[in-house]
Design a protein around this motif. Structure first.
Motif, PDB file in Angstrom:
ATOM      1  N   VAL A 142       0.835  -1.195   0.000  1.00 36.97           N
ATOM      2  CA  VAL A 142       0.000   0.000   0.000  1.00 36.97           C
ATOM      3  C   VAL A 142       0.875   1.252   0.000  1.00 36.97           C
ATOM      4  O   VAL A 142       0.763   2.104  -0.871  1.00 36.97           O
ATOM      5  CB  VAL A 142      -0.960  -0.007   1.213  1.00 36.97           C
ATOM      6  N   ASN A 143       1.769   1.356   0.984  1.00 36.12           N
ATOM      7  CA  ASN A 143       2.659   2.504   1.073  1.00 36.12           C
ATOM      8  C   ASN A 143       4.013   2.099   0.495  1.00 36.12           C
ATOM      9  O   ASN A 143       4.855   1.538   1.179  1.00 36.12           O
ATOM     10  CB  ASN A 143       2.807   2.949   2.532  1.00 36.12           C
ATOM     11  N   ARG A 144       4.233   2.391  -0.770  1.00 35.58           N
ATOM     12  CA  ARG A 144       5.447   1.944  -1.446  1.00 35.58           C
ATOM     13  C   ARG A 144       6.580   2.957  -1.375  1.00 35.58           C
ATOM     14  O   ARG A 144       7.658   2.727  -1.913  1.00 35.58           O
ATOM     15  CB  ARG A 144       5.129   1.612  -2.907  1.00 35.58           C
ATOM     16  N   ASP A 145       6.350   4.090  -0.743  1.00 37.33           N
ATOM     17  CA  ASP A 145       7.392   5.101  -0.543  1.00 37.33           C
ATOM     18  C   ASP A 145       7.347   5.551   0.914  1.00 37.33           C
ATOM     19  O   ASP A 145       7.033   6.705   1.211  1.00 37.33           O
ATOM     20  CB  ASP A 145       7.167   6.278  -1.499  1.00 37.33           C
ATOM     21  N   PRO A 146       7.676   4.655   1.867  1.00 42.22           N
ATOM     22  CA  PRO A 146       7.527   5.002   3.282  1.00 42.22           C
ATOM     23  C   PRO A 146       8.479   6.102   3.744  1.00 42.22           C
ATOM     24  O   PRO A 146       8.177   6.813   4.693  1.00 42.22           O
ATOM     25  CB  PRO A 146       7.816   3.685   4.012  1.00 42.22           C
ATOM     26  N   LYS A 147       9.599   6.283   3.056  1.00 42.95           N
ATOM     27  CA  LYS A 147      10.558   7.323   3.444  1.00 42.95           C
ATOM     28  C   LYS A 147      10.384   8.591   2.624  1.00 42.95           C
ATOM     29  O   LYS A 147      11.184   9.514   2.722  1.00 42.95           O
ATOM     30  CB  LYS A 147      11.982   6.785   3.324  1.00 42.95           C
ATOM     31  N   HIS A 148       9.386   8.632   1.778  1.00 37.10           N
ATOM     32  CA  HIS A 148       9.025   9.811   0.973  1.00 37.10           C
ATOM     33  C   HIS A 148      10.205  10.285   0.114  1.00 37.10           C
ATOM     34  O   HIS A 148      10.502  11.476   0.047  1.00 37.10           O
ATOM     35  CB  HIS A 148       8.508  10.938   1.854  1.00 37.10           C
ATOM     36  N   ILE A 149      10.851   9.349  -0.564  1.00 38.66           N
ATOM     37  CA  ILE A 149      11.993   9.679  -1.422  1.00 38.66           C
ATOM     38  C   ILE A 149      11.546  10.481  -2.648  1.00 38.66           C
ATOM     39  O   ILE A 149      12.191  11.431  -3.055  1.00 38.66           O
ATOM     40  CB  ILE A 149      12.711   8.387  -1.873  1.00 38.66           C
ATOM     41  N   ASN A 150      10.414  10.092  -3.238  1.00 38.23           N
ATOM     42  CA  ASN A 150       9.954  10.720  -4.476  1.00 38.23           C
ATOM     43  C   ASN A 150       8.758  11.639  -4.252  1.00 38.23           C
ATOM     44  O   ASN A 150       7.909  11.763  -5.122  1.00 38.23           O
ATOM     45  CB  ASN A 150       9.588   9.633  -5.495  1.00 38.23           C
ATOM     46  N   GLU A 151       8.714  12.281  -3.095  1.00 38.86           N
ATOM     47  CA  GLU A 151       7.551  13.092  -2.758  1.00 38.86           C
ATOM     48  C   GLU A 151       7.312  14.234  -3.752  1.00 38.86           C
ATOM     49  O   GLU A 151       6.219  14.440  -4.223  1.00 38.86           O
ATOM     50  CB  GLU A 151       7.707  13.662  -1.344  1.00 38.86           C
ATOM     51  N   ASP A 152       8.347  15.009  -4.085  1.00 46.93           N
ATOM     52  CA  ASP A 152       8.117  16.166  -4.960  1.00 46.93           C
ATOM     53  C   ASP A 152       8.480  15.873  -6.412  1.00 46.93           C
ATOM     54  O   ASP A 152       8.257  16.708  -7.263  1.00 46.93           O
ATOM     55  CB  ASP A 152       8.925  17.386  -4.517  1.00 46.93           C
ATOM     56  N   VAL A 153       9.047  14.744  -6.685  1.00 49.41           N
ATOM     57  CA  VAL A 153       9.569  14.496  -8.029  1.00 49.41           C
ATOM     58  C   VAL A 153       8.496  14.049  -9.004  1.00 49.41           C
ATOM     59  O   VAL A 153       8.341  14.620 -10.069  1.00 49.41           O
ATOM     60  CB  VAL A 153      10.707  13.451  -7.977  1.00 49.41           C
ATOM     61  N   VAL A 154       7.742  13.028  -8.665  1.00 48.10           N
ATOM     62  CA  VAL A 154       6.864  12.407  -9.651  1.00 48.10           C
ATOM     63  C   VAL A 154       5.382  12.684  -9.440  1.00 48.10           C
ATOM     64  O   VAL A 154       4.557  12.043 -10.076  1.00 48.10           O
ATOM     65  CB  VAL A 154       7.095  10.876  -9.688  1.00 48.10           C
ATOM     66  N   LYS A 155       5.043  13.615  -8.611  1.00 47.61           N
ATOM     67  CA  LYS A 155       3.633  13.954  -8.438  1.00 47.61           C
ATOM     68  C   LYS A 155       3.230  14.957  -9.521  1.00 47.61           C
ATOM     69  O   LYS A 155       3.122  16.156  -9.268  1.00 47.61           O
ATOM     70  CB  LYS A 155       3.381  14.545  -7.055  1.00 47.61           C
ATOM     71  N   VAL A 156       3.037  14.458 -10.719  1.00 44.00           N
ATOM     72  CA  VAL A 156       2.654  15.310 -11.834  1.00 44.00           C
ATOM     73  C   VAL A 156       1.270  14.873 -12.307  1.00 44.00           C
ATOM     74  O   VAL A 156       1.084  13.751 -12.756  1.00 44.00           O
ATOM     75  CB  VAL A 156       3.666  15.192 -13.001  1.00 44.00           C
ATOM     76  N   ASP A 157       0.326  15.768 -12.165  1.00 35.70           N
ATOM     77  CA  ASP A 157      -1.031  15.510 -12.620  1.00 35.70           C
ATOM     78  C   ASP A 157      -1.323  16.354 -13.855  1.00 35.70           C
ATOM     79  O   ASP A 157      -0.532  17.214 -14.250  1.00 35.70           O
ATOM     80  CB  ASP A 157      -2.039  15.845 -11.509  1.00 35.70           C
ATOM     81  N   PHE A 158      -2.472  16.111 -14.443  1.00 36.01           N
ATOM     82  CA  PHE A 158      -2.896  16.831 -15.640  1.00 36.01           C
ATOM     83  C   PHE A 158      -2.869  18.344 -15.416  1.00 36.01           C
ATOM     84  O   PHE A 158      -2.379  19.101 -16.244  1.00 36.01           O
ATOM     85  CB  PHE A 158      -4.311  16.361 -16.029  1.00 36.01           C
ATOM     86  N   SER A 175      -9.025  14.895 -23.058  1.00 39.65           N
ATOM     87  CA  SER A 175      -7.597  15.140 -22.859  1.00 39.65           C
ATOM     88  C   SER A 175      -7.170  14.712 -21.460  1.00 39.65           C
ATOM     89  O   SER A 175      -6.117  14.083 -21.285  1.00 39.65           O
ATOM     90  CB  SER A 175      -7.268  16.624 -23.054  1.00 39.65           C
ATOM     91  N   TYR A 176      -7.980  15.053 -20.481  1.00 35.12           N
ATOM     92  CA  TYR A 176      -7.687  14.668 -19.106  1.00 35.12           C
ATOM     93  C   TYR A 176      -7.615  13.145 -18.977  1.00 35.12           C
ATOM     94  O   TYR A 176      -6.671  12.594 -18.415  1.00 35.12           O
ATOM     95  CB  TYR A 176      -8.744  15.239 -18.152  1.00 35.12           C
ATOM     96  N   THR A 177      -8.617  12.463 -19.508  1.00 35.72           N
ATOM     97  CA  THR A 177      -8.664  11.004 -19.425  1.00 35.72           C
ATOM     98  C   THR A 177      -7.501  10.380 -20.170  1.00 35.72           C
ATOM     99  O   THR A 177      -6.840   9.452 -19.670  1.00 35.72           O
ATOM    100  CB  THR A 177      -9.997  10.481 -19.991  1.00 35.72           C
ATOM    101  N   THR A 178      -7.213  10.887 -21.364  1.00 34.89           N
ATOM    102  CA  THR A 178      -6.110  10.347 -22.166  1.00 34.89           C
ATOM    103  C   THR A 178      -4.778  10.528 -21.442  1.00 34.89           C
ATOM    104  O   THR A 178      -3.964   9.597 -21.379  1.00 34.89           O
ATOM    105  CB  THR A 178      -6.062  11.039 -23.542  1.00 34.89           C
ATOM    106  N   PHE A 179      -4.538  11.708 -20.908  1.00 34.73           N
ATOM    107  CA  PHE A 179      -3.294  11.983 -20.177  1.00 34.73           C
ATOM    108  C   PHE A 179      -3.150  11.037 -18.987  1.00 34.73           C
ATOM    109  O   PHE A 179      -2.113  10.395 -18.806  1.00 34.73           O
ATOM    110  CB  PHE A 179      -3.273  13.441 -19.704  1.00 34.73           C
ATOM    111  N   THR A 180      -4.181  10.946 -18.180  1.00 37.86           N
ATOM    112  CA  THR A 180      -4.127  10.152 -16.953  1.00 37.86           C
ATOM    113  C   THR A 180      -3.939   8.666 -17.253  1.00 37.86           C
ATOM    114  O   THR A 180      -3.073   8.012 -16.667  1.00 37.86           O
ATOM    115  CB  THR A 180      -5.411  10.369 -16.129  1.00 37.86           C
ATOM    116  N   VAL A 181      -4.731   8.138 -18.178  1.00 37.46           N
ATOM    117  CA  VAL A 181      -4.657   6.712 -18.491  1.00 37.46           C
ATOM    118  C   VAL A 181      -3.330   6.361 -19.169  1.00 37.46           C
ATOM    119  O   VAL A 181      -2.694   5.357 -18.843  1.00 37.46           O
ATOM    120  CB  VAL A 181      -5.868   6.284 -19.344  1.00 37.46           C
ATOM    121  N   SER A 182      -2.876   7.203 -20.112  1.00 32.85           N
ATOM    122  CA  SER A 182      -1.617   6.899 -20.810  1.00 32.85           C
ATOM    123  C   SER A 182      -0.433   6.992 -19.851  1.00 32.85           C
ATOM    124  O   SER A 182       0.490   6.166 -19.926  1.00 32.85           O
ATOM    125  CB  SER A 182      -1.423   7.823 -22.009  1.00 32.85           C
TER     126      SER A 182
END
Length: 151
Positions: A25-41, A61-68
């Motif tokens: 469930v929590n695959r980043d317990p030490k929050h290594i990638n907290e600011d790096v990969v949180k990119v949303d539409f 566009s939103y659906t395509t971006f998110t799903v892809s």
């Protein structure tokens, strides 16, 4: 019998260190990638007021971006995840090996050798400089400085 049981428990403990449970469930317990990969539409595409596209285009566009993004990540991690895990495991094993078998022994050796040099240096300083500075301090101890303001 007690020794065999102790050895068995020790083997079980050693095995558990290598096969510990993984939190799915929590695959980043030490929050290594907290600011790096949180990119949303909304972080990438935004339309300012007055320049809106059709609602259907925006939703698609939103659906395509998110799903892809989701499926591309899953496919890349499925194809490259295990080989890269092997590469990173090898690299960190190599770094650990070098640190354990080369870096730390070199530093310890240097500290042992420099301790001898330090004692010789200290002896030289105390032998030659201490009497010189003691004599200079006795000479300068009788110097008196007086400040007068002349008008």
């Amino acid at each position: 019998m007690a020794e065999q049981r102790g050895e068995l428990e020790e083997r079980i403990i050693i095995k558990d260190q290598h096969t510990k449970e993984i939190d799915l469930v929590n695959r980043d317990p030490k929050h290594i990638n907290e600011d790096v990969v949180k990119v949303d539409f909304e972080d990438v595409i935004a339309e300012p007021v007055g320049t809106y596209s059709f609602d259907g285009v925006w939703k698609t566009s939103y659906t395509t971006f998110t799903v892809s993004k989701y499926w591309c990540y899953r496919l890349l991690s499925a194809v490259l995840g295990i080989p890269l895990a092997v590469v990173w495991g090898f690299l960190f094993a190599l770094i650990s090996f070098c640190h354990i078998w080369a870096v730390v022994p070199c530093i310890k050796s240097y500290l042992i050798e420099i301790q001898c040099v330090s004692r010789i240096y200290s002896l030289c300083i105390h032998t030659f400089c201490d009497p010189l500075f003691e004599a200079l301090s006795k000479i300068c101890s009788n110097v008196r400085v007086a400040l007068r303001k002349e008008i």
